[in-house]
Design a protein around this motif. Sequence first.
Motif, PDB file in Angstrom:
ATOM      1  N   SER A  67     -78.529  74.525-147.902  1.00 18.40           N
ATOM      2  CA  SER A  67     -79.118  75.052-149.131  1.00 18.40           C
ATOM      3  C   SER A  67     -78.064  75.380-150.182  1.00 18.40           C
ATOM      4  O   SER A  67     -78.327  75.248-151.387  1.00 18.40           O
ATOM      5  CB  SER A  67     -79.949  76.305-148.818  1.00 18.40           C
ATOM      6  OG  SER A  67     -80.987  76.008-147.920  1.00 18.40           O
ATOM      7  N   ILE A  68     -76.874  75.808-149.763  1.00 14.13           N
ATOM      8  CA  ILE A  68     -75.842  76.189-150.733  1.00 14.13           C
ATOM      9  C   ILE A  68     -75.414  74.990-151.556  1.00 14.13           C
ATOM     10  O   ILE A  68     -74.960  75.122-152.706  1.00 14.13           O
ATOM     11  CB  ILE A  68     -74.624  76.825-150.013  1.00 14.13           C
ATOM     12  CG1 ILE A  68     -73.782  77.643-150.985  1.00 14.13           C
ATOM     13  CG2 ILE A  68     -73.774  75.769-149.329  1.00 14.13           C
ATOM     14  CD1 ILE A  68     -74.440  78.896-151.459  1.00 14.13           C
ATOM     15  N   PHE A  69     -75.562  73.793-150.999  1.00 15.98           N
ATOM     16  CA  PHE A  69     -75.271  72.577-151.753  1.00 15.98           C
ATOM     17  C   PHE A  69     -76.199  72.463-152.963  1.00 15.98           C
ATOM     18  O   PHE A  69     -75.775  72.085-154.066  1.00 15.98           O
ATOM     19  CB  PHE A  69     -75.430  71.365-150.829  1.00 15.98           C
ATOM     20  CG  PHE A  69     -75.283  70.033-151.512  1.00 15.98           C
ATOM     21  CD1 PHE A  69     -74.054  69.612-151.976  1.00 15.98           C
ATOM     22  CD2 PHE A  69     -76.381  69.199-151.676  1.00 15.98           C
ATOM     23  CE1 PHE A  69     -73.915  68.381-152.608  1.00 15.98           C
ATOM     24  CE2 PHE A  69     -76.260  67.971-152.297  1.00 15.98           C
ATOM     25  CZ  PHE A  69     -75.021  67.560-152.766  1.00 15.98           C
ATOM     26  N   CYS A  70     -77.481  72.794-152.781  1.00 14.77           N
ATOM     27  CA  CYS A  70     -78.440  72.749-153.885  1.00 14.77           C
ATOM     28  C   CYS A  70     -78.143  73.813-154.932  1.00 14.77           C
ATOM     29  O   CYS A  70     -78.313  73.571-156.133  1.00 14.77           O
ATOM     30  CB  CYS A  70     -79.858  72.925-153.357  1.00 14.77           C
ATOM     31  SG  CYS A  70     -80.384  71.638-152.212  1.00 14.77           S
ATOM     32  N   ILE A  71     -77.706  75.000-154.493  1.00 11.17           N
ATOM     33  CA  ILE A  71     -77.363  76.057-155.446  1.00 11.17           C
ATOM     34  C   ILE A  71     -76.177  75.629-156.299  1.00 11.17           C
ATOM     35  O   ILE A  71     -76.157  75.818-157.523  1.00 11.17           O
ATOM     36  CB  ILE A  71     -77.065  77.366-154.696  1.00 11.17           C
ATOM     37  CG1 ILE A  71     -78.326  77.844-153.960  1.00 11.17           C
ATOM     38  CG2 ILE A  71     -76.567  78.442-155.653  1.00 11.17           C
ATOM     39  CD1 ILE A  71     -78.097  79.052-153.077  1.00 11.17           C
ATOM     40  N   GLY A  72     -75.172  75.028-155.665  1.00 12.27           N
ATOM     41  CA  GLY A  72     -74.042  74.501-156.417  1.00 12.27           C
ATOM     42  C   GLY A  72     -74.466  73.401-157.373  1.00 12.27           C
ATOM     43  O   GLY A  72     -73.995  73.332-158.520  1.00 12.27           O
TER      44      GLY A  72
END
Length: 491
Positions: A67-72
Motif C-alpha cells: 500500500s505504501i507504494f500507492c501512497i508514494g
Amino acid sequence: MTTTRPKTQYLSLLGDSPILIAAIFVAGIGGTFQYGFCASVMTSPSARYSVSLDQWQVSLIWSFTVSIFCIGGLLGSLVSGQLISKYGRKQTLLFSNCVAISGAVLMLLSQRATSFEMIIVGRFLYGINSGVNLAAHTMYIIECAPKNLRGMVGVTPATFLSLGKFSGQLLGISELLGTRERWPWLLAFTGFTALLQLATLPFLPESPSFLLLYRGDRRACDEALRRLWGKHDYSGAVEEMLEEKAALQSVRNHSVMELIQKQTLRWQLLTIIVLFVTMQLCGISSVYFYSYDVFREAGIPEHQLRYANMGTGLCELATSAACFMIVENTGKKVLLFRGYMGMSATLILLTVTLNLQSHFSWMPYCSMFLVFLFIFFFAGGPAGVSAPLPSEMLTQPFKSAGNTLACTISWTLMFLLGILFPFLVEKLQYFCFLIFLFFCAACALYVKINVPETKNLTALEIAAEFQRMHCRSGGERSQSKTEQKPDDTKL
C-alpha cells in the motif's frame, strides 16, 4: 484526408525517425516500465528474514509494504504537474530517476541491515518515482511524435507498463531472482533501469512544444523537431503550436482547480474522470495485486500458480503490442468501446464460472481462461488508449493539470481497492465482480455517446469536436421542445 496504413506508418517511423524510436525506448524503460515492474514484483508475502512472526504480522507488513507504494504514487502525481511545467518533461524524468536510485540503494542494503523498514521506505520512493513518471513519460512522448503517428506512439507507455509487469513476474520466479539470497537484487532492479535512462536521456531533445510555448525558444524547437522527425515535414506542426499559443493568449500553467472550474473544458474533464475511474474500478488492479489468490481460488494447482501469473503479464504485453499496430486504423473510441463491452461480457461469465467451480472439475480452467480474456480486452483498448488522452484532449496550459488529476484518481482508487478487495470477496464472494461489471458497461455507454474520435486531431480540434457533438444533441433537444410547445398550447 488520406488514410495511411499501419504498416506504412510503422516502416516510416522506423526508417525516418531513429531519434524518435530512441526516445520511445529510453523514456519507456525509465518511465512506465518502472511502475509496471514495481506493481507486479510483490504479489504475495513470503519469508525473507530468519525472524519468527505470526501470520497476521506477516500479512500486515506485506499489505503495508504494497500500500505504501500507492501512497508514494499519489504524492508523486500531485507534484508532477508543477515539476513538468517548471522544469520540462525531460528534466522531470531525470529527477524522478534519482528518486528511484535512492530507493534501489535501500533495497540492496535492507537484507544486510535486516530491516523491513528500509524496504517500506524504498517502496515509498518507488511510488513517488512512478507517480511522476506516469504523467511525465506520457506527455513527453506524445509531444515528441508527429500528429499522424501520435496514436501509435501514445500506446507505447501502456506497452512498457505491460513489459514491466511481465519482467517483474519473470524475474521473480525461483529459477532467477526470487530466492532468499537474490531477492534484494530483484527489488533493486528498478534502480538499474533508472540508471540506464539517466545515462541516455540527456542526449535526446526536450519536448518541442514545451520549448516553444513555455520557453519561447523557436530555434531550439526547430532543432528538436528536426532531430526527432527526420525527413517528416514539421513546419505545419510549428504553425499549429503558434496558433494554439495565439488562441490561448497565454501558456501559464493552470491548476487542477482551474481546470475543474473551466466551463469550456467540462466535457474533456468529465471524460478524463469517467475513463480513469473506470480504469481502476473495472477490477484489473485487484486481479494484479492479488493474482496468486485469484488463481488459487479458481482451483489452479499450487505448483502452477507462478506460471499462470506470468501468463497474465505475457497476455497483456502481447495484446498491448498488437494495439500499437491497429490503433491508427481502428481509432481510440472504437477500441475503448469494444474493450469495455468485452470486459463486461467476460465479467458476467467469470462470475458464473467461479461460483460453479466446486460443481465441475473443469470449471476452474474456464475461470482461468476468462481471466486471460478479461486482460486481453483490457490491454487491447482501455489500457493502451486511456493514458495519453489527457495530453491529447487538453491544450498546453491544462495538460499538466489534466494528467495530475488522472494520475491522482488512479493512485487513490488503487490504494483503496488494494485494501477493500479482500473484504469485498469475503462479504460478496465472487458476486463482487458484478460491481466491476456496472462500471465497465456504464463507461462503454458513455464513450459511445459522448466521446469523439481523436485520431489525427489537435487539442483545439478535439475541443471543437466535443462542442459540435454536444451542441448538436442540445440543439436536437431544444428543437424537440419547440415542436411540442404548440401542442401543449392547444391542450
